[in-house]
Design a protein around this motif. Sequence first.
Motif, short mmCIF file in Angstrom:
data_model
loop_
_atom_site.label_atom_id
_atom_site.label_comp_id
_atom_site.label_asym_id
_atom_site.label_seq_id
_atom_site.Cartn_x
_atom_site.Cartn_y
_atom_site.Cartn_z
N GLU A 261 -7.69 3.94 -1.18
CA GLU A 261 -6.28 3.86 -0.81
C GLU A 261 -5.96 4.77 0.38
O GLU A 261 -4.92 5.40 0.44
N ASN B 26 -4.92 9.31 6.21
CA ASN B 26 -3.58 9.71 5.79
C ASN B 26 -3.08 10.89 6.60
O ASN B 26 -1.88 11.00 6.89
N ARG C 107 -0.15 3.80 -2.85
CA ARG C 107 -0.76 5.05 -2.39
C ARG C 107 -0.15 6.25 -3.11
O ARG C 107 -0.85 7.19 -3.48
N LYS D 1 -0.79 11.59 -0.93
CA LYS D 1 -2.14 11.16 -1.28
C LYS D 1 -3.18 12.12 -0.71
O LYS D 1 -4.12 12.54 -1.40
N LEU E 3 0.82 -1.21 0.00
CA LEU E 3 0.00 0.00 0.00
C LEU E 3 0.85 1.26 0.00
O LEU E 3 0.45 2.28 -0.56
#
Length: 393
Positions: A372, A378, A252, A329, A248
């Motif tokens: 994601e 995030n 990402r 991201k 990931l």
Amino acid sequence: MTFAPLSSDFYGYAENLLTDREKDAIMAIREWGEREVLPVIGGYWERAEFPAQVIAPLAELGTLAFAWDETKPFENSAVFRGFVALELARVDASVSTFVGVQNGLVAGTLALTGSAEQRAEWLPKIASAEVIGAFGLTEPLSGSDSARGLRTTARREGDSWVLNGSKRWIGNATFSDITIIWAKDEADGQVKGFIVPTSTPGYVATKIEGKISLRSVQNADITLTDVVVPESLRLQNANTFRDTAAVLRQTRAEVAWAAVGTAIGAYEAAVAYAKQREQFGKPIAAHQLIQEHLVNGLGNITASLGMVVRVSQMLDAGEQRDEHSALAKAYATSRMRETVAWARETLGGNGIVLEHHVARYFADAEALYSYEGTREMNTLIVGRAVTGEAAFV
């Protein structure tokens, strides 16, 4: 082939950072996308169908597993791979998402967590599109908390494993040949990965209907009822969620690149429209407020592009950490959301019809904003890095 910089790449990142061979590959992808995908994708989007005819050309263009020794067509950089995601999303985010699943999540999982034998067997099939893959991590009751909240289980029985559970939002899953299933081992509580042929008894994928975003992506709900998988299809180097996270971390960053591409697609469509649409006796491009919309969008694109370029350079250098891709991201998708909104506003009423493309970018941005890793999750990953304190619930 002459490389043509995008006007939206205002500081010339591609021109200055890509090799000549990488530039040629980017131009081949761009010309194919503009010729074969852009004119027809609106109809597929409206019908919620995936244009299956794009799969073979995507394989021929080398986009489906180009990062790994077994399958990469030539030496290439993470920056180049990011520009591939950008170019595809610039035409259509659903096609970009298909490649992101096949190339990033599936090929990436096989490359990073498979044995040498598994890599040799599966990566060439993924690269050629002989095998279409899907990535089964998210569940109906587990998304952001997948590290601890997986409910799908794996139980060892002799030389096989028995999987039970469900997955949701799994892209490509209505037509995939295999799905990477992540499940919690009942014996040790650790997350493990499995290559599951979709023809296996007990595996059922059902298309999710009624989406307003990424309509061409074939997302599915998956149920696993006593699905038996041999030990040979367990990913031999996927033994904890940390191994999942390694995949990931890489993908990402590529979603951030796709967000920049989506913003560019909307921005370029808005610029073209503003130049030909007349109001009050002149093109609306000559009006101050329209120029402000376009410049704001270009500023967002330029700032985001600088960020994703640097993150990919860090990946090439082995320096990228979770918080680096997380910030890219979160930031790029937020700025994308603003940019597609300004593009839609530039087109007025025409901004909500598929004819001018902006409506599709506007709607698709919502999915990229969330998948994601949401902006909130995030943000907390970066927050933990900068404060030393984990604020996860």
